[in-house]
Design a protein around this motif. Structure first.
Motif, PDB file in Angstrom:
ATOM      1  N   HIS A  70      35.185  46.154  44.329  1.00 45.78           N
ATOM      2  CA  HIS A  70      36.453  45.842  45.006  1.00 45.78           C
ATOM      3  C   HIS A  70      37.582  45.645  43.998  1.00 45.78           C
ATOM      4  CE1 HIS A  70      38.915  44.279  48.369  1.00 45.78           C
ATOM      5  NE2 HIS A  70      39.508  43.599  47.415  1.00 45.78           N
ATOM      6  N   HIS A 116      42.136  46.910  43.325  1.00 46.42           N
ATOM      7  CA  HIS A 116      43.364  47.497  43.873  1.00 46.42           C
ATOM      8  C   HIS A 116      44.074  48.275  42.769  1.00 46.42           C
ATOM      9  CE1 HIS A 116      42.994  45.039  47.526  1.00 46.42           C
ATOM     10  NE2 HIS A 116      42.546  44.101  46.700  1.00 46.42           N
ATOM     11  N   GLU A 132      41.474  47.130  52.778  1.00 43.03           N
ATOM     12  CA  GLU A 132      40.900  45.814  52.944  1.00 43.03           C
ATOM     13  C   GLU A 132      41.424  45.197  54.231  1.00 43.03           C
ATOM     14  OE1 GLU A 132      41.718  43.399  49.525  1.00 43.03           O
ATOM     15  OE2 GLU A 132      41.081  41.545  50.471  1.00 43.03           O
ATOM     16  N   HIS A 170      34.125  40.825  50.742  1.00 43.34           N
ATOM     17  CA  HIS A 170      34.559  40.811  49.342  1.00 43.34           C
ATOM     18  C   HIS A 170      34.889  39.400  48.867  1.00 43.34           C
ATOM     19  CE1 HIS A 170      38.616  40.312  47.674  1.00 43.34           C
ATOM     20  NE2 HIS A 170      39.044  40.369  48.917  1.00 43.34           N
ATOM     21  N   ASP A 210      38.169  42.484  41.717  1.00 48.92           N
ATOM     22  CA  ASP A 210      39.359  42.235  42.532  1.00 48.92           C
ATOM     23  C   ASP A 210      40.622  42.435  41.691  1.00 48.92           C
ATOM     24  OD1 ASP A 210      40.752  41.737  44.875  1.00 48.92           O
ATOM     25  OD2 ASP A 210      40.527  39.560  44.804  1.00 48.92           O
TER      26      ASP A 210
END
Ligand code: ZN
Length: 266
Positions: free
Chosen positions: A10, A12, A93, A155, A205
Motif C-alpha cells: 500500500h 500513493h 483506497e 491497510h 503507506d
C-alpha cells in the motif's frame, strides 16, 4: 542465495510530494528489491495518473478515500464501473474514518458502492478503517449473506485481537505498516504475532508514515517515506513471527498474489 523479492502492499505514488523525485524513488525501490507495489488513488482526479503507472511492478487501485467522499462528482460510480470494464485494476483506497470531516452516512454510502463494484467485478479492495470497526464488520458480514466477499485488504491495520480474528474469519488480509516497530505499539505487535501468516501483508503507506525508528534517513529534504524503506520492516516483522527472512518474504509475496490474482483476465 536467491535474491529476495519485496512487496509494498500500500502506497500513493501519485502524491504531489513525489513530484520531481518519483523516478529516483522507483529506482531506489528496484535496487532494494521492492519489485511489486500496490499503488492507490484517493479521489477521481488521480485515477488516470494512477492507472498510467501500471507496470509489471506497479498494480493500480482506484477509488474514493473516505476523506474525499464529500467532494465526489455526480456519477462517479458509473465512471469507476466503466474503467473496471476495460482495465484490470483493483479498487481503493476506500473505507471508513471516524476522524475525518466527511459525514458518516456519506462515507458508508461511498464505501458500500465500492464494495459492490468489487463484488461485481471480483476486484481486490483496499480498505482504510479508523475507529469504525463495528460498522465495517457489520457491512462485510452483511455482504456475505448475498454474495461472497471480494479479496479484501485492511491497510495499516491497527485493530484489536478480536477485530483481527473476525476479519481473518471473513478471509481478509491485514496489511501492517512500520507503526508495528514504533515505540509503545506492544499491543499491535502482539496482534501481529497472532495473525495467521496467510493473512499478512506489509506496507509503507508512502509518502506517509515515515517512522524514524526503523526507516533510514531519507536523502530527500522533504523527508517522505518511500517504498525502499519496506525492507527494514520485513526484517523486523520476520523476527516477530520467528521466521527466516527468505521464507517470510515468499509467504508475503504469495499473499499479495492471492490478493491481486482476481485482476488477471479470466
Ligand atoms: Zn493510504
Amino acid at each position: 542465495m536467491t535474491e529476495l523479492r519485496y512487496l509494498d502492499s500500500h502506497l500513493h505514488l501519485t502524491d504531489p510530494r513525489f513530484n520531481g523525485i518519483r523516478e529516483a524513488i522507483l529506482l531506489r525501490a528496484r535496487e532494494a528489491g521492492v519489485v511489486k507495489m500496490f499503488c492507490n488513488a484517493t479521489r477521481e482526479e488521480d485515477w488516470r495518473q494512477t492507472l498510467a503507472l501500471a507496470s509489471a511492478s506497479i498494480v493500480p487501485f482506484i477509488g474514493i478515500h473516505p476523506w474525499y467522499c464529500s467532494t465526489v462528482e455526480r456519477d462517479w460510480e458509473r465512471r469507476l464501473a466503466e474503467i473496471l470494464q476495460t482495465t484490470t485494476c483493483g479498487i481503493g483506497e476506500t473505507g471508513l474514518d471516524k476522524k475525518c470531516a466527511g459525514d458518516m452516512v456519506r462515507q458508508i454510502e461511498t464505501f458500500t458502492a465500492q464494495l459492490q463494484l468489487a463484488v461485481a467485478f471480483r476486484r481486490p479492495l483496499t480498505v482504510h478503517c479508523l475507529g469504525c470497526w463495528g460498522k465495517l464488520l457489520e457491512i462485510l458480514e452483511l455482504q456475505t449473506k448475498t454474495a461472497p466477499l471480494p479479496p479484501i485488504m485492511i491497510h495499516s491495520f491497527g485493530g484489536s485481537q478480536e477485530i483481527m480474528r473476525r476479519l481473518v474469519r471473513l478471509g481478509c488480509l491485514l496489511s501492517f505498516s512500520a507503526r508495528l516497530a514504533a515505540p509503545g505499539q506492544e499491543a499491535l505487535r502482539q496482534v501481529f504475532q497472532e495473525t495467521p501468516m496467510p493473512h499478512i501483508l506489509l506496507e509503507t503507506d508512502a509518502p506517509d508514515q515515515l517512522q524514524t525508528g526503523i526507516n533510514p534517513g531519507t536523502p530527500e529534504p522533504s523527508a517522505t517515506n518511500e517504498p525502499a524503506y519496506i525492507v527494514a520492516l520485513y526484517g523486523f516483522a520476520a523476527n516477530l513471527h520467528h521466521m527466516e527472512l527468505q521464507d517470510f518474504c515468499s509467504q508475503i509475496w504469495q499473499n499479495g498474489t492471492v490478493f491481486t490474482d482476481s485482476t488477471l483476465p479470466r
